[in-house]
Design an enzyme around this catalytic site. Structure first.
Site, PDB file in Angstrom:
ATOM      1  N   ASP A 191       0.853  -1.194   0.000  1.00 25.28           N
ATOM      2  CA  ASP A 191       0.000   0.000   0.000  1.00 25.28           C
ATOM      3  C   ASP A 191       0.889   1.245   0.000  1.00 25.28           C
ATOM      4  OD1 ASP A 191       0.344   1.136   2.625  1.00 25.28           O
ATOM      5  OD2 ASP A 191      -1.284  -0.048   3.474  1.00 25.28           O
ATOM      6  N   LEU A 193       1.952   3.481   1.860  1.00 27.98           N
ATOM      7  CA  LEU A 193       2.849   3.892   2.935  1.00 27.98           C
ATOM      8  C   LEU A 193       3.867   2.820   3.304  1.00 27.98           C
ATOM      9  CD1 LEU A 193       0.227   5.704   5.200  1.00 27.98           C
ATOM     10  CD2 LEU A 193       1.551   6.587   3.263  1.00 27.98           C
ATOM     11  N   LYS A 194       3.864   1.702   2.613  1.00 30.33           N
ATOM     12  CA  LYS A 194       4.757   0.605   2.982  1.00 30.33           C
ATOM     13  C   LYS A 194       6.129   0.767   2.314  1.00 30.33           C
ATOM     14  CE  LYS A 194       1.807  -0.852   5.771  1.00 30.33           C
ATOM     15  NZ  LYS A 194       0.621  -1.640   5.561  1.00 30.33           N
ATOM     16  N   ASN A 195       7.104  -0.013   2.775  1.00 27.29           N
ATOM     17  CA  ASN A 195       8.481   0.112   2.263  1.00 27.29           C
ATOM     18  C   ASN A 195       8.523   0.062   0.739  1.00 27.29           C
ATOM     19  OD1 ASN A 195       9.247   0.132   4.908  1.00 27.29           O
ATOM     20  ND2 ASN A 195      10.270  -1.864   4.891  1.00 27.29           N
ATOM     21  N   LEU A 196       7.790  -0.905   0.174  1.00 27.94           N
ATOM     22  CA  LEU A 196       7.646  -1.009  -1.283  1.00 27.94           C
ATOM     23  C   LEU A 196       6.172  -0.785  -1.578  1.00 27.94           C
ATOM     24  CD1 LEU A 196       9.265  -1.977  -3.941  1.00 27.94           C
ATOM     25  CD2 LEU A 196       7.901  -4.047  -3.682  1.00 27.94           C
TER      26      LEU A 196
END
Ligand SMILES: *Cc1c(COP(=O)(O)O)cnc(C)c1O
Length: 384
Positions: A191, A193-196
């Site tokens: 999503d 806001l995640k790292n990837l």
């Protein structure tokens, strides 16, 4: 010589708690998919799966529409369903718990270690019952969770491990990528806001070829045939229950661009974590949630503070994008049927605060946030 007064409001980078990082290559990648006409699951989604598998060092990866649905599909593919219990920490994003309910199972909330905010073999063992069919450790902040000492017990009782690694893409555990362990089905979220990220999306790492096939059928409305096979025949077989949960090619294109540039994000997240660590190490009253940033890709920077709600509002007043990852779930109205006494969780859930954390942040954002935190914890009002 004039001195510049420190800004009264947070600079832009500190104003947003989190935001996606653009490499710039996403625009062309999406435009190509739009022009191709393959917008749903297609060659782009399959290329993304192969590239993820190669990055993680695993034989196969199944992409899906979100991290939440990755968890549900992993549970169902492992044979977890109605009447089954899944051990999960209460201190997680509510998506972990909703994913369990969506699979027809119900949560059994477990305590966390206050120093890691993760479950331990011991807190999981204490939560097991005769109805437990799966354990869902949450890799809080990007930290791997090692349940090795518990595996003999889990195996003896046929209990599966489905890892919620939404925070942990890119992290390593004992020299291997999170997801490359053979004992768990690992689920990632991509999503914004995640790292990837790939816009919205997720993936799971199956343990066997059968599990991979089950997951691919579940994400495609129960249809086993691939989109290439379906183009060759007049019919298709619906083999069983399924969801419409494929990862669209448009999103896969963003994910591929992000994966190609991922090393830059890893570097920036680790540097940012280290800068924060140095900036708030000596603030009286503030405890840092430690992370091994040589091995993990940090998802957030968490501190434990007294009077958290007051500190939160004081920082918000200065425009600092603080947040809380997460309110405890066992006290949520939706999950109150499964309430247990979890004193450690309740204590830390009232003290944790996530500082703004995203790869676009600069040293000035960190300095402003650290100064504002110092003031807020001290109880000082207004600008410095
Ligand atoms: C983001 C997240 C999820 C859900 O992932 P989505 O892709 O947003 O559906 C699940 N668990 C945790 C801990 C998360 O942070």
């Amino acid at each position: 010589m004039t001195t510049t007064p420190s800004p009264l409001r947070a600079p832009e980078g500190a104003g947003r708690g989190a935001r996606p990082f653009l490499h710039g290559t996403e625009y062309d990648a999406v435009a190509k998919v739009l022009a191709s006409g393959h917008w749903a699951h297609g060659p782009e989604s399959e290329s993304f799966e192969r590239e993820l598998a190669s990055y993680l060092g695993v034989p196969d990866v199944v992409t899906v529409a979100s991290g939440t649905v990755a968890l549900s599909i992993a549970l169902i593919a492992a044979g977890v369903g109605p009447g089954d219990e899944v051990v999960v920490p209460s201190l997680t994003f509510c998506a972990s718990v909703q994913a369990i309910l969506a699979a027809g199972a119900f949560p059994r909330f477990a305590e966390v270690d206050p120093d890691t905010l993760c479950v331990t073999p011991e807190t999981v063992r204490q939560a097991l019952t005769s109805r437990t069919r799966a354990v869902m450790p949450v890799l809080y902040g990007g930290r791997p969770v090692d349940l090795t000492p518990l595996h003999p017990v889990l195996d003896a009782q046929g209990i599966h491990v489905v890892e919620d690694a939404a925070h942990a893409f890119g992290s390593e555990a004992n020299g291997r990528m999170v997801g490359a362990g053979a004992q768990a089905i690992t689920c990632f979220s991509f999503d914004p806001l995640k790292n990837l990220t790939c816009g919205d999306g997720g993936a799971l790492v199956p343990r066997t070829a059968q599990e991979a096939e089950a997951a691919r059928t579940l994400r495609a409305l129960g249809i086993k045939a691939t989109y290439q096979q379906r183009a060759q025949t007049t019919g298709y077989e619906v083999a069983g229950f399924g969801l419409r949960a494929h990862l669209p090619s448009i999103n896969a294109a963003i994910g591929r661009a992000q994966l190609h540039g991922f090393a830059e994000v890893v570097r920036r997240r680790r540097e940012l974590w280290a800068a924060y660590g140095a900036a708030v190490a000596d603030v009286p009253g503030v405890r840092v949630l430690h992370q091994d940033i040589e091995a993990i890709v940090p998802f957030n920077f968490v501190v434990l503070v007294p009077e958290r709600d007051r500190v939160f509002h004081a920082l918000r007043e200065q425009g600092v994008g603080v947040g809380v990852n997460y309110p405890a779930n066992h006290v949520q109205p939706a999950f109150s049927r499964w309430h247990r006494d979890l004193p450690v969780t309740e204590d830390v859930a009232g003290r944790i605060l996530s500082l703004p954390f995203h790869p676009e942040m600069h040293k000035g954002d960190v300095a402003f946030t650290a100064a504002a935190l110092t003031d807020a914890v001290r109880g000082a009002r207004g600008p410095r």
